[in-house]
Design a protein around this motif. Sequence first.
Motif, short mmCIF file in Angstrom:
data_model
loop_
_atom_site.label_atom_id
_atom_site.label_comp_id
_atom_site.label_asym_id
_atom_site.label_seq_id
_atom_site.Cartn_x
_atom_site.Cartn_y
_atom_site.Cartn_z
N GLU A 12 -9.91 -6.64 -7.03
CA GLU A 12 -10.53 -6.26 -8.29
C GLU A 12 -9.70 -6.72 -9.49
O GLU A 12 -10.24 -6.95 -10.56
CB GLU A 12 -10.73 -4.75 -8.35
CG GLU A 12 -11.85 -4.27 -7.44
CD GLU A 12 -11.98 -2.76 -7.40
OE1 GLU A 12 -11.45 -2.07 -8.29
OE2 GLU A 12 -12.63 -2.27 -6.46
N SER A 63 -8.66 -3.57 -2.10
CA SER A 63 -9.63 -3.44 -3.19
C SER A 63 -8.95 -3.63 -4.53
O SER A 63 -9.45 -4.36 -5.40
CB SER A 63 -10.31 -2.07 -3.15
OG SER A 63 -11.15 -1.97 -2.04
N PHE A 64 -7.82 -2.99 -4.72
CA PHE A 64 -7.07 -3.14 -5.98
C PHE A 64 -6.71 -4.60 -6.22
O PHE A 64 -6.93 -5.13 -7.31
CB PHE A 64 -5.80 -2.28 -5.96
CG PHE A 64 -4.91 -2.56 -7.14
CD1 PHE A 64 -5.16 -1.97 -8.36
CD2 PHE A 64 -3.85 -3.45 -7.02
CE1 PHE A 64 -4.35 -2.26 -9.46
CE2 PHE A 64 -3.03 -3.74 -8.10
CZ PHE A 64 -3.29 -3.14 -9.32
N LEU A 111 -1.38 4.05 -1.57
CA LEU A 111 -2.75 3.72 -1.18
C LEU A 111 -2.83 3.45 0.30
O LEU A 111 -1.82 3.18 0.93
CB LEU A 111 -3.22 2.46 -1.93
CG LEU A 111 -3.15 2.46 -3.45
CD1 LEU A 111 -3.39 1.05 -3.98
CD2 LEU A 111 -4.14 3.43 -4.04
N ASP A 112 -4.05 3.51 0.86
CA ASP A 112 -4.20 3.01 2.23
C ASP A 112 -4.45 1.51 2.13
O ASP A 112 -4.64 0.97 1.03
CB ASP A 112 -5.27 3.76 3.01
CG ASP A 112 -6.70 3.56 2.51
OD1 ASP A 112 -7.02 2.47 1.96
OD2 ASP A 112 -7.51 4.49 2.67
N GLU A 113 -4.48 0.82 3.25
CA GLU A 113 -4.59 -0.64 3.23
C GLU A 113 -5.89 -1.11 2.57
O GLU A 113 -5.91 -2.07 1.81
CB GLU A 113 -4.47 -1.23 4.64
CG GLU A 113 -3.07 -1.21 5.20
CD GLU A 113 -2.79 0.06 6.01
OE1 GLU A 113 -3.63 1.01 5.99
OE2 GLU A 113 -1.75 0.11 6.66
N GLY A 114 -7.00 -0.43 2.84
CA GLY A 114 -8.28 -0.80 2.24
C GLY A 114 -8.27 -0.64 0.73
O GLY A 114 -8.79 -1.50 0.00
N GLU A 115 -7.69 0.46 0.25
CA GLU A 115 -7.59 0.68 -1.19
C GLU A 115 -6.70 -0.38 -1.84
O GLU A 115 -6.99 -0.87 -2.93
CB GLU A 115 -7.02 2.07 -1.47
CG GLU A 115 -7.95 3.19 -1.05
CD GLU A 115 -7.28 4.55 -1.00
OE1 GLU A 115 -8.01 5.54 -1.10
OE2 GLU A 115 -6.03 4.62 -0.86
N ALA A 116 -5.61 -0.74 -1.16
CA ALA A 116 -4.71 -1.76 -1.69
C ALA A 116 -5.41 -3.11 -1.79
O ALA A 116 -5.28 -3.81 -2.80
CB ALA A 116 -3.45 -1.87 -0.82
N ALA A 142 0.83 -1.20 0.00
CA ALA A 142 0.00 0.00 0.00
C ALA A 142 0.86 1.25 0.00
O ALA A 142 0.60 2.19 -0.76
CB ALA A 142 -0.94 -0.01 1.21
#
Length: 56
Positions: free
Chosen positions: A29, A25-26, A18-23, A13
């Motif tokens: 996805e 999600s990436f 990115l933050d951990e949640g965004e990482a 991340a």
Amino acid sequence: MTEDGYRKLRAFAQEAGLDEGEALSFLFEHFESVTDEDALAHRLRLFNAELESRKR
């Protein structure tokens, strides 16, 4: 989540900005494009074989 897994997530991340949640999600996805199917199956078997000992 294991400590090793969380450390790797935080490092990924941070490198990606990115933050951990965004990482996470990436990664989910784009799971098919960021994994090697053969290596994934092998690593999953190893992880499952070691799982009980990691919980102790």
